[in-house]
Design a protein around this motif. Structure first.
Motif, PDB file in Angstrom:
ATOM      1  N   GLU A 153       0.824  -1.204   0.000  1.00 23.36           N
ATOM      2  CA  GLU A 153       0.000   0.000   0.000  1.00 23.36           C
ATOM      3  C   GLU A 153       0.862   1.260   0.000  1.00 23.36           C
ATOM      4  OE1 GLU A 153      -3.340   0.202  -0.338  1.00 23.36           O
ATOM      5  OE2 GLU A 153      -3.218  -1.961  -0.680  1.00 23.36           O
ATOM      6  N   ALA A 154       1.980   1.222   0.676  1.00 22.94           N
ATOM      7  CA  ALA A 154       2.890   2.371   0.675  1.00 22.94           C
ATOM      8  C   ALA A 154       3.468   2.592  -0.724  1.00 22.94           C
ATOM      9  CB  ALA A 154       4.004   2.163   1.697  1.00 22.94           C
ATOM     10  N   GLN A 155       3.853   1.495  -1.380  1.00 22.20           N
ATOM     11  CA  GLN A 155       4.443   1.606  -2.715  1.00 22.20           C
ATOM     12  C   GLN A 155       3.470   2.202  -3.721  1.00 22.20           C
ATOM     13  OE1 GLN A 155       5.736  -2.434  -3.280  1.00 22.20           O
ATOM     14  NE2 GLN A 155       7.243  -2.238  -1.630  1.00 22.20           N
ATOM     15  N   LYS A 156       2.184   1.961  -3.536  1.00 24.54           N
ATOM     16  CA  LYS A 156       1.181   2.559  -4.427  1.00 24.54           C
ATOM     17  C   LYS A 156       1.217   4.080  -4.344  1.00 24.54           C
ATOM     18  CE  LYS A 156      -2.105  -1.314  -4.131  1.00 24.54           C
ATOM     19  NZ  LYS A 156      -3.438  -1.728  -3.619  1.00 24.54           N
ATOM     20  N   ARG A 157       1.730   4.596  -3.245  1.00 27.47           N
ATOM     21  CA  ARG A 157       1.809   6.038  -3.037  1.00 27.47           C
ATOM     22  C   ARG A 157       3.222   6.573  -3.256  1.00 27.47           C
ATOM     23  NH1 ARG A 157      -1.911   3.638   0.118  1.00 27.47           N
ATOM     24  NH2 ARG A 157      -3.836   4.751   0.633  1.00 27.47           N
ATOM     25  N   GLY A 158       4.082   5.721  -3.810  1.00 27.16           N
ATOM     26  CA  GLY A 158       5.461   6.146  -4.045  1.00 27.16           C
ATOM     27  C   GLY A 158       6.306   6.184  -2.795  1.00 27.16           C
ATOM     28  N   ILE A 159       5.928   5.393  -1.787  1.00 26.29           N
ATOM     29  CA  ILE A 159       6.624   5.375  -0.504  1.00 26.29           C
ATOM     30  C   ILE A 159       7.253   4.005  -0.290  1.00 26.29           C
ATOM     31  CG2 ILE A 159       6.355   5.585   2.000  1.00 26.29           C
ATOM     32  CD1 ILE A 159       3.914   7.395   1.433  1.00 26.29           C
ATOM     33  N   GLY A 160       8.525   3.963   0.041  1.00 26.58           N
ATOM     34  CA  GLY A 160       9.208   2.713   0.322  1.00 26.58           C
ATOM     35  C   GLY A 160       9.145   2.362   1.794  1.00 26.58           C
ATOM     36  N   LEU A 161       9.395   1.088   2.109  1.00 22.86           N
ATOM     37  CA  LEU A 161       9.391   0.614   3.495  1.00 22.86           C
ATOM     38  C   LEU A 161      10.779   0.089   3.838  1.00 22.86           C
ATOM     39  CD1 LEU A 161       7.754   0.075   6.076  1.00 22.86           C
ATOM     40  CD2 LEU A 161       7.164  -2.174   5.142  1.00 22.86           C
ATOM     41  N   ILE A 162      11.374   0.647   4.886  1.00 25.83           N
ATOM     42  CA  ILE A 162      12.717   0.300   5.339  1.00 25.83           C
ATOM     43  C   ILE A 162      12.606  -0.563   6.590  1.00 25.83           C
ATOM     44  CG2 ILE A 162      14.904   1.218   6.218  1.00 25.83           C
ATOM     45  CD1 ILE A 162      14.218   3.829   4.660  1.00 25.83           C
ATOM     46  N   ILE A 163      13.310  -1.692   6.593  1.00 23.56           N
ATOM     47  CA  ILE A 163      13.289  -2.580   7.750  1.00 23.56           C
ATOM     48  C   ILE A 163      14.416  -2.213   8.714  1.00 23.56           C
ATOM     49  CG2 ILE A 163      14.768  -4.335   6.654  1.00 23.56           C
ATOM     50  CD1 ILE A 163      13.086  -6.469   8.109  1.00 23.56           C
ATOM     51  N   ASP A 164      14.133  -2.318  10.000  1.00 25.40           N
ATOM     52  CA  ASP A 164      15.121  -2.089  11.052  1.00 25.40           C
ATOM     53  C   ASP A 164      15.651  -3.450  11.488  1.00 25.40           C
ATOM     54  OD1 ASP A 164      16.641  -1.129  13.162  1.00 25.40           O
ATOM     55  OD2 ASP A 164      15.083   0.241  13.869  1.00 25.40           O
ATOM     56  N   VAL A 165      16.910  -3.737  11.177  1.00 28.77           N
ATOM     57  CA  VAL A 165      17.497  -5.049  11.426  1.00 28.77           C
ATOM     58  C   VAL A 165      18.401  -4.983  12.661  1.00 28.77           C
ATOM     59  CG1 VAL A 165      19.153  -6.730  10.524  1.00 28.77           C
ATOM     60  CG2 VAL A 165      17.386  -5.790   9.027  1.00 28.77           C
ATOM     61  N   VAL A 166      18.275  -5.980  13.529  1.00 24.22           N
ATOM     62  CA  VAL A 166      19.122  -6.077  14.719  1.00 24.22           C
ATOM     63  C   VAL A 166      19.998  -7.321  14.580  1.00 24.22           C
ATOM     64  CG1 VAL A 166      19.199  -6.153  17.230  1.00 24.22           C
ATOM     65  CG2 VAL A 166      17.296  -5.002  16.080  1.00 24.22           C
ATOM     66  N   LEU A 167      21.279  -7.113  14.370  1.00 21.98           N
ATOM     67  CA  LEU A 167      22.220  -8.215  14.201  1.00 21.98           C
ATOM     68  C   LEU A 167      22.990  -8.526  15.475  1.00 21.98           C
ATOM     69  CD1 LEU A 167      23.768  -7.037  10.807  1.00 21.98           C
ATOM     70  CD2 LEU A 167      21.982  -8.768  11.111  1.00 21.98           C
ATOM     71  N   ASN A 168      22.986  -7.591  16.413  1.00 22.74           N
ATOM     72  CA  ASN A 168      23.847  -7.710  17.582  1.00 22.74           C
ATOM     73  C   ASN A 168      23.287  -8.613  18.675  1.00 22.74           C
ATOM     74  OD1 ASN A 168      26.201  -6.706  19.235  1.00 22.74           O
ATOM     75  ND2 ASN A 168      24.525  -6.013  20.530  1.00 22.74           N
ATOM     76  N   HIS A 169      21.969  -8.612  18.845  1.00 23.74           N
ATOM     77  CA  HIS A 169      21.403  -9.335  19.985  1.00 23.74           C
ATOM     78  C   HIS A 169      19.984  -9.797  19.673  1.00 23.74           C
ATOM     79  CE1 HIS A 169      20.648  -4.952  20.531  1.00 23.74           C
ATOM     80  NE2 HIS A 169      19.412  -5.372  20.721  1.00 23.74           N
ATOM     81  N   SER A 170      19.511 -10.700  20.494  1.00 22.00           N
ATOM     82  CA  SER A 170      18.113 -11.125  20.468  1.00 22.00           C
ATOM     83  C   SER A 170      17.516 -10.814  21.829  1.00 22.00           C
ATOM     84  CB  SER A 170      17.999 -12.624  20.151  1.00 22.00           C
ATOM     85  OG  SER A 170      18.684 -13.390  21.122  1.00 22.00           O
ATOM     86  N   GLY A 171      16.292 -11.260  22.070  1.00 22.12           N
ATOM     87  CA  GLY A 171      15.681 -11.097  23.382  1.00 22.12           C
ATOM     88  C   GLY A 171      15.845 -12.366  24.203  1.00 22.12           C
ATOM     89  N   SER A 172      15.836 -12.219  25.507  1.00 29.83           N
ATOM     90  CA  SER A 172      15.973 -13.386  26.387  1.00 29.83           C
ATOM     91  C   SER A 172      14.748 -14.287  26.325  1.00 29.83           C
ATOM     92  CB  SER A 172      16.213 -12.927  27.830  1.00 29.83           C
ATOM     93  OG  SER A 172      15.153 -12.087  28.262  1.00 29.83           O
ATOM     94  N   GLY A 173      13.671 -13.806  25.723  1.00 29.49           N
ATOM     95  CA  GLY A 173      12.484 -14.634  25.549  1.00 29.49           C
ATOM     96  C   GLY A 173      12.442 -15.348  24.219  1.00 29.49           C
ATOM     97  N   HIS A 174      13.539 -15.279  23.460  1.00 28.74           N
ATOM     98  CA  HIS A 174      13.567 -15.961  22.166  1.00 28.74           C
ATOM     99  C   HIS A 174      13.369 -17.455  22.360  1.00 28.74           C
ATOM    100  CE1 HIS A 174      14.897 -17.376  18.235  1.00 28.74           C
ATOM    101  NE2 HIS A 174      14.792 -16.134  17.795  1.00 28.74           N
TER     102      HIS A 174
END
Length: 651
Positions: free
Chosen positions: A261-282
Motif C-alpha cells: 500500500e505504501a508503494q502505491k503512493r510512491g513510498i518505500g518501506l525500510i526494515i530495522d534489522v538487529v544483528l547484535n542481539h536477540s531477546g531473552s524470551g527468544h
C-alpha cells in the motif's frame, strides 16, 4: 474394521514415532476417514504410552520457512529444531533441489541442512522428509516461490527521499482487537510510558495518505518482529522470533500489505534489522544450538563497555575491544556470536528473506559497530550481492566523524578493513546542528560548528549518502533540544532539507512533539495525537493543535513537498561560505538550477553585502523565495530577516 486396521497399524509402526503412525494413516486414507484418522491418532497416543512407542520427533522450527528461485546465490541453509531431531536424516526429492550437506551440532535438537537450489528451478512445493531406518518419520512441506517482478530494493532510498521514522506502538491503533494477545506476555498499558500502547501496522496503513501528503517518501519502522518479553517490549529491539511479526502489530501478511500500500503512493518501506542481539524470551534461549551461540554464554552477566573507540584506538588493549563487541547491552538482550557460522548464515538469510518477502526498499541496522567486524563485511556483501542497488544505513552513534566514516563502503581505513555498507547515520551533524543553533556565536562556536560538519566531509567516501536527522527515537525531541524555540526549529529543518545527505524525520516532529523535563524514552516516544479513538487532539486532522503546531505542520508540508520535486537539492553540488557574524550562506546547484540558502541566527535583521557571494551568484538578477514565490531583485545590499533560514532560487 477400524479395530482390525489399528491392530495391523500398531504392529507395523511399533517403535516408531507418532508422526510415523500418522504418515501410515495418510497412506491408507482410502480405508480410514478423516474422523476415524483423528480417533486412531488418539488411540495411537494411548498405545504409545504402554507399548514404548517413540513419540519424541517433532519439528518445532524450520527456518527460513520458505525461499525463492532465481536468487543469485544457489545456497540455502535450513535451521531445523525439534527434540532429538538429529537422530533423523533429512531427504529432499524435488526438481533441481538437493541436499549438499547435513550438519549436526552438540545439541541433538538441531540440524543445519545445506541445500542447493540449482539454476532453472521453477517455483514449486515439495516435502522435506526426515527418515529413520529408511522410513519417513516426518514429512515437512516446503515452498520455493517466484521472486518479485519489480523489486523496491532496486530503487531503494537516497537523497531524493525524506524518511519518516515511526515507532509503531506509538503512532496509531488501527485494530484494538490485537492490543492484547493471549500467548504474548506483556499486556496493554497506555498509561505507562514504557508500556505497550496499542499502535499497530493497520494504524500506519490507515494514515498512509497523511504520510504521503506531508511529503515523506520512505518509512522506517522500529522493529516489528515478535518481542515476547515480560516488559518494555514495545520498542521491538528484543526479538523473540526473527521470522514473525509481533501479533500485537498484526502478522506477516499485514506487514507485506503495508509495504504494498505504501508503494502505491510512491513510498518505500525500510526494515530495522538487529544483528547484535536477540531477546531473552527468544524460543532458542533455553535450548541453544551450540555452546558459543551467545557471547559470554553461561557466565554471570557481562555488559558491553560501549567503547566503540576501542576498535580504532592504536593503544587499546584487546580486553577493551572484546568487551565492546562481546558484552551484552542488558541482561534481557543476549549478545549474539556472529563468529558462529551457523548463526551468521541465519542472520544473513533472515535479512534476505524479509527483503524479498515484503519487497522492502532498504535497511537500517541497529548498533552497527557492535557485532563481529568480519561478519559485518560478510553480511553487507551478501545482501548487496543479492540486491546491488539496495541502500543500507548503519547506526554508529558517535559524534566523531572519523569513527563514523570508518564503516562506509569505500572508506580509506587505518587498518585496511573493507566495508560494503553504503550509508551511515550522521550523528556528528545532529550533534553540531543543535550546538550551532544554541551556542553563542564566536570564532569557533555557533554557526561555525555547522560549517565544521561539512568541512569534515573529506573523511567520508560518500558524504551525500549519509542519513541526516534532527533527532531519533533514542534522544530528546529536536524541539526540546532547541529549548522549544520555534524559529530555531524552522532553521534546523530548513538546513536538513537543503544540505547534503538523506533526511530522516521522527514521527511527530512536524507538530513539535516534545519531552520537556525528562529524557525518559517512553515519553520521547509518546503517542501521536489522533492515533487512538477518543483522542482529544489529532495531528492527522489538526483538531486541538495549537496555532504554532499548525504553523509547524504546514511549514514542514510545504518544505518537504518542495524538496521532493527539486532534484537539484537531491544531487546538486554544494558550496558554502564560512559563517560570519551569525550568518551562514550556502548554495546547491546543477546545470539547470541554483539555490541560495541564507541562515541568519541573529535576533535582528542583517544586511548582506551581495558582492561577497558573486563567485556563485554570477550574473544572476533576482532571488525567488521558494516558499512564497515573490521575486526579489538582487541589490548591492539586501536585508535578511531575524532568526530565519530562507531558500532562494537564483535567477
Amino acid at each position: 474394521m477400524q479395530k482390525t486396521f489399528f491392530n495391523k497399524l500398531a504392529t507395523k509402526t511399533a517403535g516408531k514415532s507418532l508422526t510415523a503412525i500418522a504418515a501410515v494413516l495418510l497412506t491408507h486414507s482410502s480405508l480410514v476417514s478423516a474422523a476415524a484418522a483423528s480417533e486412531l491418532a488418539s488411540t495411537a497416543v494411548a498405545a504409545s504410552k504402554t507399548d514404548n512407542v517413540n513419540v519424541s520427533y517433532q519439528i518445532k522450527h524450520l527456518e527460513p520457512s520458505s525461499w525463492w528461485v532465481d536468487m543469485k546465490s544457489p545456497a540455502l541453509q535450513l535451521l531445523v529444531h525439534g527434540d532429538n531431531i538429529s537422530e533423523l536424516t533429512p531427504q529432499i526429492k524435488a526438481d533441481k533441489v538437493v541436499i549438499k550437506q547435513i550438519n549436526k551440532v552438540a545439541n541433538p535438537n538441531y540440524l543445519f541442512v545445506d541445500v542447493i537450489i540449482r539454476e532453472g528451478t521453477k517455483p514449486h512445493r515439495f516435502n522435506i522428509d526426515f527418515l529413520q531406518d529408511n522410513e519417513v518419520v516426518i514429512s515437512h512441506p516446503y515452498q520455493l516461490k517466484a521472486r518479485n517482478k519489480t523489486s523496491a530494493a532496486d530503487i531503494s532510498f537516497s537523497a531524493k527521499d525524506v524518511i519518516y521514522l515511526v515507532t509503531p506502538d506509538r503512532f496509531a491503533n488501527g485494530n484494538p482487537n490485537n492490543d492484547q494477545v493471549p500467548q504474548l506476555l506483556e499486556r496493554k498499558n497506555r498509561t505507562a510510558p514504557g508500556g505497550r500502547h496499542g499502535g499497530d501496522l493497520q494504524g500506519i496503513i490507515n494514515h498512509l495518505n497523511y504520510i504521503e501528503d506531508m511529503g515523506y517518501t520512505q518509512i522506517w519502522l522500529n522493529p516489528v518482529v515478535e518481542n515476547n518479553q515480560q516488559e518494555y517490549s514495545y520498542h521491538g529491539y528484543s526479538a523473540t522470533d526473527f521470522y514473525q511479526i509481533d501479533a500485537r502489530f498484526g502478522d506477516n501478511a499485514l506487514y507485506k500489505k503495508l509495504a504494498t500500500e505504501a508503494q502505491k503512493r510512491g513510498i518505500g518501506l525500510i526494515i530495522d534489522v538487529v544483528l547484535n542481539h536477540s531477546g531473552s524470551g527468544h524460543w532458542w534461549h533455553n535450548d541453544l544450538p551450540t555452546e558459543d551461540w551467545y557471547n559470554n554464554q553461561g557466565k554471570v552477566y557481562v555488559g558491553t563497555n560501549h567503547k566503540r573507540e576501542a576498535l580504532h584506538d592504536p593503544y587499546a588493549v584487546n580486553a577493551d575491544k572484546q568487551l565492546f563487541s562481546d558484552g551484552w547491552f542488558v541482561p534481557t538482550m543476549p549478545d549474539l556470536n556472529q563468529r558462529n557460522s551457523y548463526l551468521a548464515n541465519y542472520l544473513i538469510q533472515n535479512t534476505l528473506w524479509w527483503i524479498e518477502y515484503a519487497n522492502l526498499s532498504g535497511i537500517r541496522v541497529d548498533t552497527y559497530s557492535y557485532p563481529d567486524k568480519a561478519f559485518l563485511t560478510q553480511w553487507t556483501k551478501r545482501v548487496t550481492d543479492e540486491y546491488p542497488n539496495i541502500n543500507i544505513v548503519g547506526e554508529e552513534w558517535s559524534t566523531n566523524p572519523a569513527i563514523v566514516a570508518y564503516w562506509q563502503k569505500g572508506a580509506n581505513t587505518h587498518d585496511g578493513y573493507q566495508s560494503y555498507l553504503p550509508s551511515v547515520m550522521d550523528f556528528p551533524m545532529q550533534d553540531l546542528l543543535v550546538k550551532a543553533l544554541t551556542n553563542k556565536e564566536s570564532w569557533n562556536t555557533g554557526l561555525n560548528q555547522l560549517y565544521q560538519v561539512l568541512a569534515n566531509d573529506f573523511l567520508y567516501a560518500a558524504p551525500e549518502d549519509l542519513v541526516i536527522f534532527p533527532d531519533n527515537h533514542d534522544m530528546s525531541r529536536i524541539f526540546t533540544q532547541l529549548n522549544e524555540d520555534y524559529e530555531l526549529f524552522k532553521i534546523a529543518m530548513t538546513y536538513l532539507m537543503t544540505t547534503r545527505g538523506i533526511p530522516q524525520v521522527f514521527y511527530g516532529t512536524e507538530i513539535l512533539m516534545a519531552n520537556p523535563g525528562t529524557t525518559n524514552h517512553g515519553v520521547i516516544r509518546t503517542d501521536f495525537p489522533g492515533g487512538w479513538q477518543g483522542d482529544d487532539v489529532s495531528g492527522f486532522t489538526g483538531k486541538g493543535l495549537t496555532s504554532t503546531q499548525k504553523k509547524a505542520q504546514e511549514f514542514m508540508r510545504k518544505l518537504m513537498n518542495w524538496r521532493k520535486n527539486t532534484p537539484t537539492i537531491h544531487h546538486g553540488e554544494l558550496r558554502h561560505y564560512a559563517p560570519e557574524s551569525g550568518v551562514y550562506v550556502y548554495f546547491r546547484y546543477d546545470e539547470l538550477n541554483k539555490y541560495m540558502v541564507v541562515i541568519n541566527k541573529n535576533a535582528s535583521e542583517v544586511t548582506l553585502a551581495m558582492e561577497k557571494y558573486s563567485e556563485l551568484l554570477g550574473k544572476a538578477k533576482s532571488l525567488i523565495p521558494v516558499l512564497n514565490n515573490k521575486p526579489i531583485a538582487i541589490q548591492e545590499n539586501m536585508l535578511m530577516p531575524a532568526k530565519t533560514a530562507t531558500i532562494f532560487q537564483v535567477r
